[in-house]
Write a protein that holds these residues in place. Structure first.
Motif, PDB file in Angstrom:
ATOM      1  N   GLY A  93       0.806  -1.208   0.000  1.00  0.00           N
ATOM      2  CA  GLY A  93       0.000   0.000   0.000  1.00  0.00           C
ATOM      3  C   GLY A  93       0.843   1.263   0.000  1.00  0.00           C
ATOM      4  O   GLY A  93       2.039   1.234   0.287  1.00  0.00           O
ATOM      5  N   ASP A 103      -4.751   9.004   4.716  1.00  0.00           N
ATOM      6  CA  ASP A 103      -5.301   8.814   3.370  1.00  0.00           C
ATOM      7  C   ASP A 103      -4.311   7.957   2.599  1.00  0.00           C
ATOM      8  O   ASP A 103      -3.130   8.317   2.478  1.00  0.00           O
ATOM      9  CB  ASP A 103      -5.488  10.164   2.668  1.00  0.00           C
ATOM     10  CG  ASP A 103      -5.959   9.999   1.244  1.00  0.00           C
ATOM     11  OD1 ASP A 103      -7.135   9.684   1.041  1.00  0.00           O
ATOM     12  OD2 ASP A 103      -5.119  10.170   0.331  1.00  0.00           O
ATOM     13  N   THR A 157      -3.638   4.467  -0.469  1.00  0.00           N
ATOM     14  CA  THR A 157      -4.078   3.653  -1.599  1.00  0.00           C
ATOM     15  C   THR A 157      -3.594   2.234  -1.361  1.00  0.00           C
ATOM     16  O   THR A 157      -2.414   2.021  -1.063  1.00  0.00           O
ATOM     17  CB  THR A 157      -3.503   4.182  -2.923  1.00  0.00           C
ATOM     18  OG1 THR A 157      -3.854   5.555  -3.071  1.00  0.00           O
ATOM     19  CG2 THR A 157      -4.045   3.392  -4.097  1.00  0.00           C
ATOM     20  N   SER A 158      -4.492   1.267  -1.451  1.00  0.00           N
ATOM     21  CA  SER A 158      -4.116  -0.113  -1.152  1.00  0.00           C
ATOM     22  C   SER A 158      -3.293  -0.719  -2.282  1.00  0.00           C
ATOM     23  O   SER A 158      -3.175  -0.143  -3.381  1.00  0.00           O
ATOM     24  CB  SER A 158      -5.373  -0.964  -0.930  1.00  0.00           C
ATOM     25  OG  SER A 158      -5.954  -1.312  -2.174  1.00  0.00           O
ATOM     26  N   HIS A 170      -4.197  -2.969  -4.057  1.00  0.00           N
ATOM     27  CA  HIS A 170      -5.134  -3.247  -5.152  1.00  0.00           C
ATOM     28  C   HIS A 170      -5.624  -1.962  -5.811  1.00  0.00           C
ATOM     29  O   HIS A 170      -6.593  -1.989  -6.578  1.00  0.00           O
ATOM     30  CB  HIS A 170      -6.320  -4.054  -4.621  1.00  0.00           C
ATOM     31  CG  HIS A 170      -5.917  -5.316  -3.928  1.00  0.00           C
ATOM     32  ND1 HIS A 170      -5.328  -6.378  -4.594  1.00  0.00           N
ATOM     33  CD2 HIS A 170      -5.989  -5.672  -2.620  1.00  0.00           C
ATOM     34  CE1 HIS A 170      -5.070  -7.338  -3.729  1.00  0.00           C
ATOM     35  NE2 HIS A 170      -5.461  -6.946  -2.530  1.00  0.00           N
ATOM     36  N   ASP A 171      -4.957  -0.841  -5.494  1.00  0.00           N
ATOM     37  CA  ASP A 171      -5.242   0.461  -6.105  1.00  0.00           C
ATOM     38  C   ASP A 171      -6.628   0.988  -5.744  1.00  0.00           C
ATOM     39  O   ASP A 171      -7.283   1.661  -6.545  1.00  0.00           O
ATOM     40  CB  ASP A 171      -5.080   0.389  -7.637  1.00  0.00           C
ATOM     41  CG  ASP A 171      -4.791   1.767  -8.232  1.00  0.00           C
ATOM     42  OD1 ASP A 171      -4.153   2.585  -7.534  1.00  0.00           O
ATOM     43  OD2 ASP A 171      -5.216   2.027  -9.366  1.00  0.00           O
ATOM     44  N   THR A 172      -7.077   0.673  -4.519  1.00  0.00           N
ATOM     45  CA  THR A 172      -8.345   1.215  -4.030  1.00  0.00           C
ATOM     46  C   THR A 172      -8.061   2.221  -2.924  1.00  0.00           C
ATOM     47  O   THR A 172      -7.073   2.091  -2.187  1.00  0.00           O
ATOM     48  CB  THR A 172      -9.253   0.098  -3.477  1.00  0.00           C
ATOM     49  OG1 THR A 172      -8.535  -0.621  -2.455  1.00  0.00           O
ATOM     50  CG2 THR A 172      -9.663  -0.863  -4.569  1.00  0.00           C
ATOM     51  N   PRO A 173      -8.890   3.250  -2.782  1.00  0.00           N
ATOM     52  CA  PRO A 173      -8.666   4.250  -1.736  1.00  0.00           C
ATOM     53  C   PRO A 173      -8.909   3.686  -0.342  1.00  0.00           C
ATOM     54  O   PRO A 173      -9.809   2.861  -0.143  1.00  0.00           O
ATOM     55  CB  PRO A 173      -9.681   5.346  -2.078  1.00  0.00           C
ATOM     56  CG  PRO A 173     -10.727   4.673  -2.880  1.00  0.00           C
ATOM     57  CD  PRO A 173     -10.055   3.562  -3.626  1.00  0.00           C
ATOM     58  N   VAL A 174      -8.097   4.118   0.606  1.00  0.00           N
ATOM     59  CA  VAL A 174      -8.193   3.660   1.988  1.00  0.00           C
ATOM     60  C   VAL A 174      -8.198   4.876   2.911  1.00  0.00           C
ATOM     61  O   VAL A 174      -7.348   5.755   2.786  1.00  0.00           O
ATOM     62  CB  VAL A 174      -7.017   2.740   2.371  1.00  0.00           C
ATOM     63  CG1 VAL A 174      -7.063   2.391   3.855  1.00  0.00           C
ATOM     64  CG2 VAL A 174      -7.020   1.476   1.519  1.00  0.00           C
TER      65      VAL A 174
END
Length: 203
Positions: free
Chosen positions: A2, A22, A24-25, A27-31
């Motif tokens: 991440g 803030d 980005t995981s 897997h390119d998803t926001p976290v």
């Protein structure tokens, strides 16, 4: 792996603060994540420094001529609205070696004198407490306690009972009481090891 994009301090308290992360995981998803920390600012967070200095120290000590009793505290904790059994423990002050902090905290919480023993680094180095919620880490100091139990040096904000427990009482505590997990694991050693601190020689 991440990626952390930004970190913002959300509270301004003396002993612990909340930080918003803030990210980005992998897997390119926001976290959106939250971290509780003893750090005073973003720059001091362990995710910023990459270092792991102990925030606190936990004290596993035995007491008595036969060294067959363990020193515990029974403390009221607001997080659970009740009492829990723990080892004596506390924060390491700035510039303080955690062994010195252990001696100080033992006296402040119990009135007892702590004689630390030398152990391999693997047993005493700081480990993380609850990594899903906080970057706090604690070192462990092992030793022998002596003297008379006293509450005289406890802070007014603390509600602590001092417990000198033999193996029968430890068994009861583990079966019936709330116990901090770091304390519980060591108490299991206390019950099963023929030689107190015998496990410290394995590395």
């Amino acid at each position: 792996m991440g990626k952390i994009n930004s970190v913002k301090k959300l509270t301004d308290n003396k002993f612990v603060n909340l930080y918003g992360v803030d990210a980005t995981s992998v897997h390119d998803t926001p976290v959106s994540y939250f971290v509780a920390s003893r750090a005073k600012c973003v720059e001091d967070l362990k995710l910023s420094t990459g270092e792991n200095h102990p925030d606190g120290v936990i004290i596993y000590s035995v007491y008595g001529e036969k060294r067959d009793k363990v020193v515990l505290i029974r403390q009221y904790r607001y997080t659970i609205g009740g009492y829990i059994y723990e080892f004596p423990a506390g924060l390491v002050e700035p510039g303080e070696d955690f062994h010195e902090g252990a001696v100080r905290e033992m006296f402040e919480e119990t009135g007892l004198k702590l004689e630390p023993i030398k152990v391999a680094e693997a047993f005493e180095k700081p480990y993380f407490t609850t990594i899903g919620m906080t970057d706090e880490s604690c070192a462990t100091v092992y030793g022998y306690a002596s003297g008379e139990v006293s509450k005289a040096a406890q802070e007014d904000s603390e509600e602590i009972e001092i417990v000198i427990a033999d193996r029968d009482e430890v068994r009861r505590i583990l079966k019936e009481e709330r116990v901090a997990i770091m304390c519980a694991y060591m108490l299991m050693h206390f019950l099963e090891d023929e030689e107190v601190f015998g496990f410290l020689g394995e590395i």
